[in-house]
Design an enzyme around this catalytic site. Structure first.
Site, PDB file in Angstrom:
ATOM      1  N   ARG A  11      40.074  42.478  18.087  1.00  0.00           N
ATOM      2  CA  ARG A  11      38.847  42.664  18.852  1.00  0.00           C
ATOM      3  C   ARG A  11      37.638  42.703  17.948  1.00  0.00           C
ATOM      4  O   ARG A  11      36.520  42.850  18.423  1.00  0.00           O
ATOM      5  CB  ARG A  11      38.935  44.006  19.551  1.00  0.00           C
ATOM      6  CG  ARG A  11      39.098  43.921  21.031  1.00  0.00           C
ATOM      7  CD  ARG A  11      39.004  45.347  21.517  1.00  0.00           C
ATOM      8  NE  ARG A  11      38.754  45.409  22.908  1.00  0.00           N
ATOM      9  CZ  ARG A  11      39.698  45.375  23.834  1.00  0.00           C
ATOM     10  NH1 ARG A  11      40.952  45.241  23.510  1.00  0.00           N
ATOM     11  NH2 ARG A  11      39.374  45.469  25.100  1.00  0.00           N
ATOM     12  N   ARG A  35      40.502  47.058  40.470  1.00  0.00           N
ATOM     13  CA  ARG A  35      41.761  47.047  39.725  1.00  0.00           C
ATOM     14  C   ARG A  35      42.514  48.368  39.897  1.00  0.00           C
ATOM     15  O   ARG A  35      41.926  49.432  39.908  1.00  0.00           O
ATOM     16  CB  ARG A  35      41.503  46.824  38.241  1.00  0.00           C
ATOM     17  CG  ARG A  35      42.784  47.023  37.431  1.00  0.00           C
ATOM     18  CD  ARG A  35      42.694  46.462  36.076  1.00  0.00           C
ATOM     19  NE  ARG A  35      41.630  47.063  35.296  1.00  0.00           N
ATOM     20  CZ  ARG A  35      41.333  46.646  34.070  1.00  0.00           C
ATOM     21  NH1 ARG A  35      41.992  45.641  33.533  1.00  0.00           N
ATOM     22  NH2 ARG A  35      40.352  47.223  33.404  1.00  0.00           N
TER      23      ARG A  35
HETATM   24  P1  AP5 Z   1      42.077  47.019  27.164  1.00  0.00           P
HETATM   25  O1  AP5 Z   1      43.101  47.733  27.931  1.00  0.00           O
HETATM   26  O2  AP5 Z   1      42.469  45.875  26.307  1.00  0.00           O
HETATM   27  O3  AP5 Z   1      40.911  46.613  28.127  1.00  0.00           O
HETATM   28  P2  AP5 Z   1      39.916  45.335  28.163  1.00  0.00           P
HETATM   29  O4  AP5 Z   1      39.884  44.348  27.092  1.00  0.00           O
HETATM   30  O5  AP5 Z   1      38.614  45.976  28.436  1.00  0.00           O
HETATM   31  O6  AP5 Z   1      40.495  44.467  29.168  1.00  0.00           O
HETATM   32  P3  AP5 Z   1      41.079  44.866  30.536  1.00  0.00           P
HETATM   33  O7  AP5 Z   1      42.470  45.350  30.390  1.00  0.00           O
HETATM   34  O8  AP5 Z   1      40.082  45.752  31.218  1.00  0.00           O
HETATM   35  O9  AP5 Z   1      41.011  43.457  31.252  1.00  0.00           O
HETATM   36  P4  AP5 Z   1      42.021  42.230  31.230  1.00  0.00           P
HETATM   37  O10 AP5 Z   1      41.315  41.068  30.591  1.00  0.00           O
HETATM   38  O11 AP5 Z   1      43.355  42.605  30.686  1.00  0.00           O
HETATM   39  O12 AP5 Z   1      42.081  41.934  32.767  1.00  0.00           O
HETATM   40  P5  AP5 Z   1      43.233  42.189  33.859  1.00  0.00           P
HETATM   41  O13 AP5 Z   1      44.312  41.194  33.656  1.00  0.00           O
HETATM   42  O14 AP5 Z   1      43.614  43.621  33.938  1.00  0.00           O
HETATM   43  O15 AP5 Z   1      41.313  48.078  26.243  1.00  0.00           O
HETATM   44  C1  AP5 Z   1      40.820  49.290  26.757  1.00  0.00           C
HETATM   45  C2  AP5 Z   1      40.099  50.049  25.670  1.00  0.00           C
HETATM   46  O16 AP5 Z   1      41.046  50.346  24.606  1.00  0.00           O
HETATM   47  C3  AP5 Z   1      38.963  49.311  24.972  1.00  0.00           C
HETATM   48  O17 AP5 Z   1      37.754  49.441  25.675  1.00  0.00           O
HETATM   49  C4  AP5 Z   1      38.956  50.018  23.618  1.00  0.00           C
HETATM   50  O18 AP5 Z   1      38.322  51.265  23.707  1.00  0.00           O
HETATM   51  C5  AP5 Z   1      40.427  50.258  23.352  1.00  0.00           C
HETATM   52  N1  AP5 Z   1      41.055  49.162  22.577  1.00  0.00           N
HETATM   53  C6  AP5 Z   1      42.065  48.337  22.984  1.00  0.00           C
HETATM   54  N2  AP5 Z   1      42.384  47.453  22.029  1.00  0.00           N
HETATM   55  C7  AP5 Z   1      41.562  47.721  20.988  1.00  0.00           C
HETATM   56  C8  AP5 Z   1      41.392  47.125  19.709  1.00  0.00           C
HETATM   57  N3  AP5 Z   1      42.108  46.064  19.303  1.00  0.00           N
HETATM   58  N4  AP5 Z   1      40.446  47.643  18.885  1.00  0.00           N
HETATM   59  C9  AP5 Z   1      39.697  48.693  19.265  1.00  0.00           C
HETATM   60  N5  AP5 Z   1      39.787  49.292  20.468  1.00  0.00           N
HETATM   61  C10 AP5 Z   1      40.713  48.807  21.330  1.00  0.00           C
HETATM   62  O19 AP5 Z   1      42.402  41.762  35.143  1.00  0.00           O
HETATM   63  C11 AP5 Z   1      41.313  42.541  35.622  1.00  0.00           C
HETATM   64  C12 AP5 Z   1      41.368  42.653  37.158  1.00  0.00           C
HETATM   65  O20 AP5 Z   1      41.123  41.386  37.735  1.00  0.00           O
HETATM   66  C13 AP5 Z   1      42.745  43.098  37.693  1.00  0.00           C
HETATM   67  O21 AP5 Z   1      42.566  43.908  38.821  1.00  0.00           O
HETATM   68  C14 AP5 Z   1      43.426  41.775  38.050  1.00  0.00           C
HETATM   69  O22 AP5 Z   1      44.394  41.982  39.055  1.00  0.00           O
HETATM   70  C15 AP5 Z   1      42.245  40.930  38.502  1.00  0.00           C
HETATM   71  N6  AP5 Z   1      42.433  39.506  38.171  1.00  0.00           N
HETATM   72  C16 AP5 Z   1      43.030  38.979  37.051  1.00  0.00           C
HETATM   73  N7  AP5 Z   1      42.991  37.627  37.083  1.00  0.00           N
HETATM   74  C17 AP5 Z   1      42.322  37.298  38.230  1.00  0.00           C
HETATM   75  C18 AP5 Z   1      41.928  36.045  38.812  1.00  0.00           C
HETATM   76  N8  AP5 Z   1      42.197  34.868  38.215  1.00  0.00           N
HETATM   77  N9  AP5 Z   1      41.236  36.091  39.991  1.00  0.00           N
HETATM   78  C19 AP5 Z   1      40.956  37.290  40.588  1.00  0.00           C
HETATM   79  N10 AP5 Z   1      41.300  38.489  40.090  1.00  0.00           N
HETATM   80  C20 AP5 Z   1      41.973  38.501  38.925  1.00  0.00           C
HETATM   81 MG    MG Z   2      44.178  44.424  29.967  1.00  0.00          MG
END
Ligand code: AP5
Ligand code: MG
Length: 214
Positions: free
Chosen positions: A88, A127
């Protein structure tokens, strides 16, 4: 096959990473899921990570990098893996590359799931996540059979603490500042591929399979 998922918070990295892991029988490694499991279990790592996550900030690289490098060295990763949410930051990417290089390995694909900021906030408020097995749903797009209960393992679903609109906005800013530069970084290594993440999740997955091969 060593795959990295890139994309803004809520772009669908986790959703696609799980489908990739199932289809190609490789582990799905999500740093966010690892931190959330640690928070749930009350570990020291969990306590430290939560301070940052609740504010929409990144967990410091010192707490993140070794964790992933140890994980990808495990036996079940020998045929590849899909990393979701790591790297990241540029230093994280450089540490990963250095660790892989020592073993004569490299990242094969960095898949950037593109979704404009406007779509993200709406997705996040809908979500629902399962902390027990890592499954993710959406109250409108991907509903569960029974409201609030995970289809896969039967546990109760949560609305993540960091999915409140004001925290999502903060996470998006952090993404643009610290994570988006990785797109150029992996483009420079000739492993970047891009998919349109605004389409239906099955269509997005279809595009990914075309890239990775059936
Ligand atoms: P993390 O859990 O990785 O969260 P994020 O990157 O903010 O991403 P999300 O999990 O929120 O989204 P996603 O892209 O996975 O989407 P999803 O598939 O769920 O990290 C959380 C926190 O941890 C960070 O903020 C940080 O503090 C820390 N962290 C983690 N890794 C780190 C690192 N390497 N370094 C430092 N800190 C770190 O989809 C989202 C929603 O949309 C769901 O409800 C899904 O059902 C829906 N959806 C998905 N695809 C579609 C589609 N095509 N159409 C409609 N809806 C859809
Ligand atoms: Mg995720």
């Amino acid at each position: 096959m060593k795959i990295i998922m890139l994309g803004a918070p809520g772009a669908g990295k986790g959703t696609q990473a799980k489908m990739i892991a199932d289809k190609y029988s490789i582990p799905h490694i999500s740093t966010g899921d690892i931190f959330r499991a640690n928070i749930k279990n009350g570990t020291e790592l969990g306590k430290k990570a939560k301070e940052y996550m609740d504010q929409g900030l990144l967990v410091p690289d010192e707490l993140t990098v070794d964790l992933v490098i140890d994980r990808v060295a495990q036996e079940d990763c020998k045929n590849g893996y899909v990393l979701d949410g790591f790297p990241r930051t540029i230093p994280q990417a450089e540490s990963l590359d250095a660790a892989l290089e020592k073993r004569g390995e490299k990242v094969d694909y960095a898949i950037n799931v593109e979704v404009p900021d406007e779509n993200i906030i709406n997705r996040m408020s809908g979500r629902r996540a399962c902390v027990a097995c890592g499954a993710t749903y959406h109250i409108v797009h991907i509903p569960t059979k029974t409201e609030g209960i995970c289809d896969r393992c039967g546990s109760e679903l949560i609305l993540r603490d960091d999915d409140k609109p004001e925290t999502v906005t903060k996470r998006l800013n952090v993404y643009h500042e610290q994570t988006q530069p990785l797109i150029d970084y992996y483009n420079g290594k000739n492993v970047l591929v891009e998919v349109d993440g605004t389409r239906d999740m099955k269509d997005v997955f279809g595009d990914i399979v075309k890239i990775l091969g059936a």
